[in-house]
Design an enzyme around this catalytic site. Sequence first.
Site, short mmCIF file in Angstrom:
data_model
loop_
_atom_site.label_atom_id
_atom_site.label_comp_id
_atom_site.label_asym_id
_atom_site.label_seq_id
_atom_site.Cartn_x
_atom_site.Cartn_y
_atom_site.Cartn_z
N SER A 120 0.84 -1.22 0.00
CA SER A 120 0.00 0.00 0.00
C SER A 120 0.87 1.26 0.00
CB SER A 120 -0.91 0.01 1.24
OG SER A 120 -0.11 0.11 2.42
N PHE B 259 6.89 -3.11 11.18
CA PHE B 259 6.91 -1.77 10.58
C PHE B 259 5.57 -1.39 9.99
CE2 PHE B 259 11.36 -0.88 10.74
CZ PHE B 259 12.06 -2.05 10.48
N LYS C 205 1.79 6.17 8.01
CA LYS C 205 2.69 7.04 8.77
C LYS C 205 2.65 8.51 8.36
CE LYS C 205 6.71 6.84 5.84
NZ LYS C 205 8.17 6.90 5.84
N SER D 148 8.07 6.10 17.51
CA SER D 148 8.50 7.38 16.95
C SER D 148 8.69 8.42 18.03
CB SER D 148 7.43 7.87 15.95
OG SER D 148 7.67 9.22 15.58
N TYR E 88 -1.85 9.84 14.00
CA TYR E 88 -0.69 8.98 13.72
C TYR E 88 0.15 8.82 14.98
CZ TYR E 88 4.14 7.94 12.80
OH TYR E 88 5.39 7.42 12.89
N LYS F 26 1.06 5.45 17.78
CA LYS F 26 2.35 5.00 18.31
C LYS F 26 2.31 4.95 19.83
CE LYS F 26 4.32 4.41 14.36
NZ LYS F 26 4.56 3.01 13.89
N TYR G 171 12.02 6.19 16.74
CA TYR G 171 12.87 6.78 15.70
C TYR G 171 12.77 8.30 15.79
CZ TYR G 171 11.59 2.25 13.52
OH TYR G 171 11.32 0.94 13.25
N PHE G 172 13.88 8.96 15.51
CA PHE G 172 13.81 10.40 15.32
C PHE G 172 13.58 10.64 13.83
CE2 PHE G 172 14.14 12.40 19.45
CZ PHE G 172 14.11 11.25 20.19
N ASN G 173 14.41 11.35 13.12
CA ASN G 173 14.03 11.59 11.72
C ASN G 173 14.90 10.81 10.74
OD1 ASN G 173 12.71 13.77 13.26
ND2 ASN G 173 12.12 14.47 11.21
N ASN H 179 5.78 14.49 2.12
CA ASN H 179 5.45 15.28 3.32
C ASN H 179 6.74 15.72 4.01
OD1 ASN H 179 2.51 14.83 3.38
ND2 ASN H 179 3.08 12.68 3.68
N ARG I 18 3.95 25.12 9.81
CA ARG I 18 3.06 23.98 9.54
C ARG I 18 2.42 23.56 10.86
NH1 ARG I 18 5.56 18.43 7.09
NH2 ARG I 18 6.61 18.45 9.11
C1 WQD Z 1 11.10 18.07 9.39
C2 WQD Z 1 11.21 19.58 9.48
C3 WQD Z 1 9.17 20.77 9.01
C4 WQD Z 1 8.91 19.73 4.77
C5 WQD Z 1 7.56 13.40 10.75
C6 WQD Z 1 6.76 12.56 11.70
C7 WQD Z 1 7.64 11.56 12.37
C8 WQD Z 1 8.36 10.77 11.32
C9 WQD Z 1 9.19 11.70 10.45
C10 WQD Z 1 7.13 8.79 10.77
C11 WQD Z 1 10.00 20.22 10.14
C12 WQD Z 1 10.25 21.09 7.97
C13 WQD Z 1 9.32 19.81 6.10
C14 WQD Z 1 8.93 20.90 3.96
C15 WQD Z 1 9.80 22.15 5.81
N1 WQD Z 1 7.43 10.05 10.53
N2 WQD Z 1 9.76 20.99 6.59
N3 WQD Z 1 9.38 22.05 4.51
O1 WQD Z 1 7.55 16.41 10.88
O2 WQD Z 1 9.81 16.15 12.04
O3 WQD Z 1 8.50 14.13 11.50
O4 WQD Z 1 8.26 12.61 9.83
O5 WQD Z 1 7.58 8.07 11.60
O6 WQD Z 1 6.84 10.71 13.17
O7 WQD Z 1 6.21 13.40 12.69
O8 WQD Z 1 9.55 15.40 9.67
O9 WQD Z 1 10.56 15.81 7.47
O10 WQD Z 1 8.09 16.31 7.80
O11 WQD Z 1 9.81 17.79 8.85
O12 WQD Z 1 10.20 23.21 6.28
O13 WQD Z 1 8.57 20.89 2.76
O14 WQD Z 1 11.24 20.11 8.14
O15 WQD Z 1 8.47 21.95 9.37
O16 WQD Z 1 10.45 21.31 10.92
P1 WQD Z 1 8.81 15.64 11.09
P2 WQD Z 1 9.47 16.31 8.36
#
Ligand code: WQD
Length: 333
Positions: A36, A82, A86, A126, A151, A155, A175-177, A196, A292
């Site tokens: 999916s 996994f 998300k 997460s 979401y 978790k 996980y962080f990023n 996203n 955002r």
């Molecule tokens: C990172 C930073 C945005 C896009 C999410 C989930 C987390 C995990 C990872 C699943 C933020 C900024 C982003 C853009 C921007 N997902 N940004 N312009 O939101 O920290 O984490 O994804 O497990 O659970 O919450 O990650 O990469 O979306 O954003 O400025 O076009 O980049 O504002 O500060 P996030 P992200």
Amino acid sequence: MGKNILVTGGLGYIGSHTVGELIAHGYTPIIIDNLSNSYLSVLEGIEKICGVTPIFYDTDVNDSLALDAIFKSHAIDSVIHFAAFKAVGESVQEPLKYYKNNIGGLITLLETMEANQVKNIVFSSSCTVYGEPDHTPVDENTPLKPATSPYGNTKQVGEQILNDNRFTNTIALRYFNPIGAHHTAFLGELPIGVPNNLVPFITQTAAGLREKITVYGNTYNTPDGTCIRDYIHVVDLAKAHVKAIDYMAQNPNNHFDVFNLGTGNGNSVLEVIKCFESVNNLKLNYTIGAIRQGDVEQVYANSSKANNILGWKAELNLDVMLYSAWKWQLTLN
Ligand code: WQD
């Protein structure tokens, strides 16, 4: 062949990199994925890296009959879970879809594990469970805040279910990023539609697929006004899952534990953009836009617990993460 590890969502971004590390460490991953949010072609990437094509079932973790048949066909030692939706924003628009799939799927998996006497599970959690922390870096004792999205709530609730479930031995990995790609560029992130997340949006902008990046706000209380995150290489993250499987084998009587998986370093959005430009010797088109909704100002990890107990530490830096992300993007048509 080594112990059988069932990997749900094993064709996804983190899942596929984890399958590669499991094979490299002598395990036999068995993938279930309903495709999916992933592609069958990922199996070819794993094969190119590992020289073997893992067993794969096109199966939904919510399909209890199919899942049980897979457990009965293979002597599963442990599970890495996994498979879940998300996308934070989508979860706000379609909460029931997220609760049904993420929570329902977990419960179906746990019922099937108990019916087949499989106790060990590594759960994909997460840092989002921390919400907007009162202080950073966050460790595993940092109080959880109410989730800022359905979401994130799946978790938090998922961890609670696993802690309440008496049968299983769980390691929840927060996980962080996760960013970046395997150094061979045979595996990487394949977001469907408009990304996203920041880094795939950066790489698609650099590739000319997107006109520009919008930086979501520069009025935060951070040095350059943009949000701070703990970006971690997906391969470092994958290696942590192998360490967790090893640890559960050595500690069969544990019940539930959580570990942060981050580098311990925080980088702002603008720092990521500048680092990407520098390490790949190119210029990115970006503008500063509105914040955002739902974003936290800053969150990064104290991962000393994983260092001390799992014997795991992130090794790859932001330059390597962003270089590998661009090298991967260049392979996509
Ligand atoms: C990172 C930073 C945005 C896009 C999410 C989930 C987390 C995990 C990872 C699943 C933020 C900024 C982003 C853009 C921007 N997902 N940004 N312009 O939101 O920290 O984490 O994804 O497990 O659970 O919450 O990650 O990469 O979306 O954003 O400025 O076009 O980049 O504002 O500060 P996030 P992200």
